[in-house]
Motif scaffolding. Sequence first.
Motif, PDB file in Angstrom:
ATOM      1  N   GLY A   1      51.673  44.463  38.231  1.00  0.00           N
ATOM      2  CA  GLY A   1      51.880  43.983  39.529  1.00  0.00           C
ATOM      3  C   GLY A   1      52.372  45.195  40.598  1.00  0.00           C
ATOM      4  N   ALA A   2      53.348  45.874  40.289  1.00  0.00           N
ATOM      5  CA  ALA A   2      53.417  46.813  41.192  1.00  0.00           C
ATOM      6  C   ALA A   2      52.370  48.024  41.286  1.00  0.00           C
ATOM      7  CB  ALA A   2      54.784  47.858  40.839  1.00  0.00           C
ATOM      8  N   SER A   3      51.628  48.201  40.298  1.00  0.00           N
ATOM      9  CA  SER A   3      50.375  49.299  40.271  1.00  0.00           C
ATOM     10  C   SER A   3      49.346  48.722  41.125  1.00  0.00           C
ATOM     11  CB  SER A   3      49.901  49.638  39.061  1.00  0.00           C
ATOM     12  OG  SER A   3      49.512  48.447  38.289  1.00  0.00           O
ATOM     13  N   GLY A   4      49.259  47.137  41.049  1.00  0.00           N
ATOM     14  CA  GLY A   4      48.055  46.580  41.845  1.00  0.00           C
ATOM     15  C   GLY A   4      46.815  46.501  41.046  1.00  0.00           C
ATOM     16  N   THR A   5      46.880  46.620  39.614  1.00  0.00           N
ATOM     17  CA  THR A   5      45.817  46.725  38.739  1.00  0.00           C
ATOM     18  C   THR A   5      45.706  45.358  38.010  1.00  0.00           C
ATOM     19  OG1 THR A   5      47.216  48.036  37.133  1.00  0.00           O
ATOM     20  CG2 THR A   5      45.861  49.268  38.572  1.00  0.00           C
ATOM     21  N   GLY A   6      46.666  44.747  37.633  1.00  0.00           N
ATOM     22  CA  GLY A   6      46.508  43.294  37.247  1.00  0.00           C
ATOM     23  C   GLY A   6      46.901  42.287  38.019  1.00  0.00           C
ATOM     24  N   ARG A   7      48.217  41.543  37.663  1.00  0.00           N
ATOM     25  CA  ARG A   7      48.590  40.340  38.597  1.00  0.00           C
ATOM     26  C   ARG A   7      49.302  41.060  39.854  1.00  0.00           C
ATOM     27  NH1 ARG A   7      49.353  38.303  33.669  1.00  0.00           N
ATOM     28  NH2 ARG A   7      51.486  38.709  33.308  1.00  0.00           N
ATOM     29  N   ALA A   8      48.588  41.551  40.817  1.00  0.00           N
ATOM     30  CA  ALA A   8      49.251  42.488  41.958  1.00  0.00           C
ATOM     31  C   ALA A   8      50.317  41.678  42.585  1.00  0.00           C
ATOM     32  CB  ALA A   8      48.058  42.847  42.785  1.00  0.00           C
ATOM     33  N   SER A   9      51.398  42.072  42.932  1.00  0.00           N
ATOM     34  CA  SER A   9      52.436  41.794  43.512  1.00  0.00           C
ATOM     35  C   SER A   9      52.330  41.789  44.936  1.00  0.00           C
ATOM     36  CB  SER A   9      53.822  42.269  43.194  1.00  0.00           C
ATOM     37  OG  SER A   9      54.107  42.199  41.831  1.00  0.00           O
ATOM     38  N   GLN A  10      52.511  40.888  45.797  1.00  0.00           N
ATOM     39  CA  GLN A  10      52.491  40.849  47.403  1.00  0.00           C
ATOM     40  C   GLN A  10      51.501  41.622  47.939  1.00  0.00           C
ATOM     41  OE1 GLN A  10      56.779  42.642  46.700  1.00  0.00           O
ATOM     42  NE2 GLN A  10      56.741  41.873  48.911  1.00  0.00           N
ATOM     43  N   ALA A  11      50.112  40.928  47.412  1.00  0.00           N
ATOM     44  CA  ALA A  11      48.822  41.585  47.696  1.00  0.00           C
ATOM     45  C   ALA A  11      48.374  40.559  48.610  1.00  0.00           C
ATOM     46  CB  ALA A  11      48.107  41.735  46.350  1.00  0.00           C
ATOM     47  N   ALA A  12      47.336  41.084  49.654  1.00  0.00           N
ATOM     48  CA  ALA A  12      46.225  40.515  50.678  1.00  0.00           C
ATOM     49  C   ALA A  12      45.153  40.684  49.905  1.00  0.00           C
ATOM     50  CB  ALA A  12      46.332  40.640  51.892  1.00  0.00           C
ATOM     51  N   ILE A  13      44.168  39.854  49.538  1.00  0.00           N
ATOM     52  CA  ILE A  13      42.847  39.865  48.919  1.00  0.00           C
ATOM     53  C   ILE A  13      41.844  39.192  49.734  1.00  0.00           C
ATOM     54  CG2 ILE A  13      41.415  39.516  46.669  1.00  0.00           C
ATOM     55  CD1 ILE A  13      44.002  40.340  45.081  1.00  0.00           C
ATOM     56  N   TYR A  14      40.795  39.927  50.083  1.00  0.00           N
ATOM     57  CA  TYR A  14      39.569  39.089  50.563  1.00  0.00           C
ATOM     58  C   TYR A  14      38.297  39.464  49.404  1.00  0.00           C
ATOM     59  CZ  TYR A  14      35.152  38.464  53.215  1.00  0.00           C
ATOM     60  OH  TYR A  14      34.161  38.223  53.686  1.00  0.00           O
ATOM     61  N   ARG A  15      37.729  38.262  49.228  1.00  0.00           N
ATOM     62  CA  ARG A  15      36.707  37.965  48.203  1.00  0.00           C
ATOM     63  C   ARG A  15      35.398  37.558  49.045  1.00  0.00           C
ATOM     64  NH1 ARG A  15      40.905  37.752  44.129  1.00  0.00           N
ATOM     65  NH2 ARG A  15      40.657  39.515  42.590  1.00  0.00           N
ATOM     66  N   ASN A  16      34.144  37.929  48.654  1.00  0.00           N
ATOM     67  CA  ASN A  16      33.199  37.131  48.888  1.00  0.00           C
ATOM     68  C   ASN A  16      31.922  37.388  48.014  1.00  0.00           C
ATOM     69  OD1 ASN A  16      31.662  35.497  50.615  1.00  0.00           O
ATOM     70  ND2 ASN A  16      31.644  36.831  52.445  1.00  0.00           N
ATOM     71  N   GLN A  17      30.914  36.356  48.313  1.00  0.00           N
ATOM     72  CA  GLN A  17      29.843  36.468  47.386  1.00  0.00           C
ATOM     73  C   GLN A  17      28.596  36.512  48.489  1.00  0.00           C
ATOM     74  OE1 GLN A  17      28.824  33.637  44.633  1.00  0.00           O
ATOM     75  NE2 GLN A  17      26.804  34.342  44.231  1.00  0.00           N
ATOM     76  N   ILE A  18      27.770  37.433  48.511  1.00  0.00           N
ATOM     77  CA  ILE A  18      26.657  37.700  49.343  1.00  0.00           C
ATOM     78  C   ILE A  18      25.408  37.825  48.455  1.00  0.00           C
ATOM     79  CG2 ILE A  18      25.628  38.838  51.283  1.00  0.00           C
ATOM     80  CD1 ILE A  18      28.566  40.104  51.889  1.00  0.00           C
ATOM     81  N   GLY A  19      24.962  36.805  48.373  1.00  0.00           N
ATOM     82  CA  GLY A  19      23.488  36.708  47.509  1.00  0.00           C
ATOM     83  C   GLY A  19      24.028  36.905  46.086  1.00  0.00           C
ATOM     84  N   ASP A  20      23.332  38.216  45.564  1.00  0.00           N
ATOM     85  CA  ASP A  20      23.816  38.208  43.877  1.00  0.00           C
ATOM     86  C   ASP A  20      25.109  39.462  43.803  1.00  0.00           C
ATOM     87  OD1 ASP A  20      21.943  36.732  42.914  1.00  0.00           O
ATOM     88  OD2 ASP A  20      20.495  38.064  42.892  1.00  0.00           O
ATOM     89  N   PHE A  21      25.491  39.897  45.099  1.00  0.00           N
ATOM     90  CA  PHE A  21      26.588  40.663  45.387  1.00  0.00           C
ATOM     91  C   PHE A  21      27.935  40.188  45.433  1.00  0.00           C
ATOM     92  CE2 PHE A  21      22.965  43.343  46.444  1.00  0.00           C
ATOM     93  CZ  PHE A  21      23.108  44.485  45.641  1.00  0.00           C
ATOM     94  N   TYR A  22      28.904  40.483  44.758  1.00  0.00           N
ATOM     95  CA  TYR A  22      30.442  40.253  44.879  1.00  0.00           C
ATOM     96  C   TYR A  22      31.152  41.258  45.265  1.00  0.00           C
ATOM     97  CZ  TYR A  22      28.771  36.322  41.942  1.00  0.00           C
ATOM     98  OH  TYR A  22      28.187  35.103  41.284  1.00  0.00           O
TER      99      TYR A  22
ATOM    100  N   GLY B   1      35.001  42.707  46.795  1.00  0.00           N
ATOM    101  CA  GLY B   1      36.550  42.471  46.855  1.00  0.00           C
ATOM    102  C   GLY B   1      37.409  43.573  47.810  1.00  0.00           C
ATOM    103  N   ALA B   2      38.190  43.383  48.407  1.00  0.00           N
ATOM    104  CA  ALA B   2      39.445  44.411  49.109  1.00  0.00           C
ATOM    105  C   ALA B   2      40.715  43.696  49.059  1.00  0.00           C
ATOM    106  CB  ALA B   2      38.782  44.548  50.482  1.00  0.00           C
ATOM    107  N   GLN B   3      41.504  44.706  48.817  1.00  0.00           N
ATOM    108  CA  GLN B   3      42.817  44.420  48.430  1.00  0.00           C
ATOM    109  C   GLN B   3      44.258  45.411  49.234  1.00  0.00           C
ATOM    110  OE1 GLN B   3      44.101  43.547  44.426  1.00  0.00           O
ATOM    111  NE2 GLN B   3      45.628  45.213  44.653  1.00  0.00           N
TER     112      GLN B   3
END
Length: 397
Positions: free
Chosen positions: A166-187, A189-191
């Motif tokens: 959570g604190a490291s942002g690698t697992g269940r990230a704490s207090q995180a804002a995340i953007y995800r999208n699929q563009i064709g065959d590409f996925y 993410g930004a956090q």
Amino acid sequence: MKKISFIILPFLFSAFNFESQAQELSSDSLKLEVTPYASLRGHFAVYDKEVALQENVSRIGAKVAVEKGNVTFLAATELHLNLFQGGASFNVDGNDANEFLDVQAVQNQRAFNNRVGYIGIDLNKYGTFTFGKQWSVYYDVAGYTDQFIIFGGTASATYVGGTDGGASGTGRASQAAIYRNQIGDFYIGAQAQMRGGNNDKFIDGYGFSAQYNFLSDFYIGASFNRVFLSDDLIDQKKIIGLDGQPTYYAGGLKYQGKKLFVSALAAVQKNGDFTQGTLLNPNNEIIHPAVVFNATGFEFFANYNFDTFGIHAGYNYYKPDLDKLRSNVNELPVNSEFEISRAIVGFSYQPLKFVQIYGEQRLAFGKNAMGQKNESVFALGMKIDVSKTFKSTISTK
């Protein structure tokens, strides 16, 4: 500042397109969807010539979606249910959300523990924004091989230092804002993590992920994550081994067929994991300081399903960089054979729709930081997964 701008750009891009999405909100009805669920799990674990009854990260949760036109508002919550109120299990997915560098030899077993909780908005082709405690973009790829029922997930630098990432942002990230999208065959993410940490930084960490789906069933991906600690904490050299900001890299490949699933992952982390060390102070007293180390990891997982019966196998290897620690202190603060080397085999059988019987054998060959041999474990248990989706269309007139 360039890094911060690069993180915020995807959010701003979708904001500019929100006006066209908002026009869809003018319809006279909305769709409501609620999905409560529960996964109750427990097993007998045999190790060290003893048997223990353990829960296996049982959980209850709910997802809510409110859709109007092409815009959907989201919310989700998930709680870890300590089913038997017993000792900790061997499943690292059940780690608590401790702070980075907060080494705890024993974790308190609370009846309920927050695993996931977020709100968000899905803008259809412009992507999804979610805010809260949630699975990270680093895990978008690191999770390729985290598919075992009990064991595994120990070489991807996800659940660092006995935490849930959570604190490291690698697992269940704490207090995180995340953007995800699929563009064709590409996925993609930004956090960005916004924990309000005392580190003189505008944000507390950021990460990215990119995946490509090719030949229908194949995926290749890479992810990156960085945490911001206080520069003073790093410069003071009071934490053994800490000489920079924690940084994580992962790259993986998976095949996801109808019956066969195969995945492989390589991970590298710098200043990103920690453990409890052992040293003698000037008074010849034994102390146990926190020790930060670099490491490289490799994970492999394979599963084949025969209708209601499945078999799986894999391997986790995690090698800390002890040369770095030797260069910082006169005495090595961890055992010279400290590493994770584990082979895992198992099976699953589904006699009924919601019920699964499972078994896994972990063969451990490495040693922990204190020099104790990692335990080989056999576990046999059961899990019951139930969920129900309720849908309704509501007039807004």
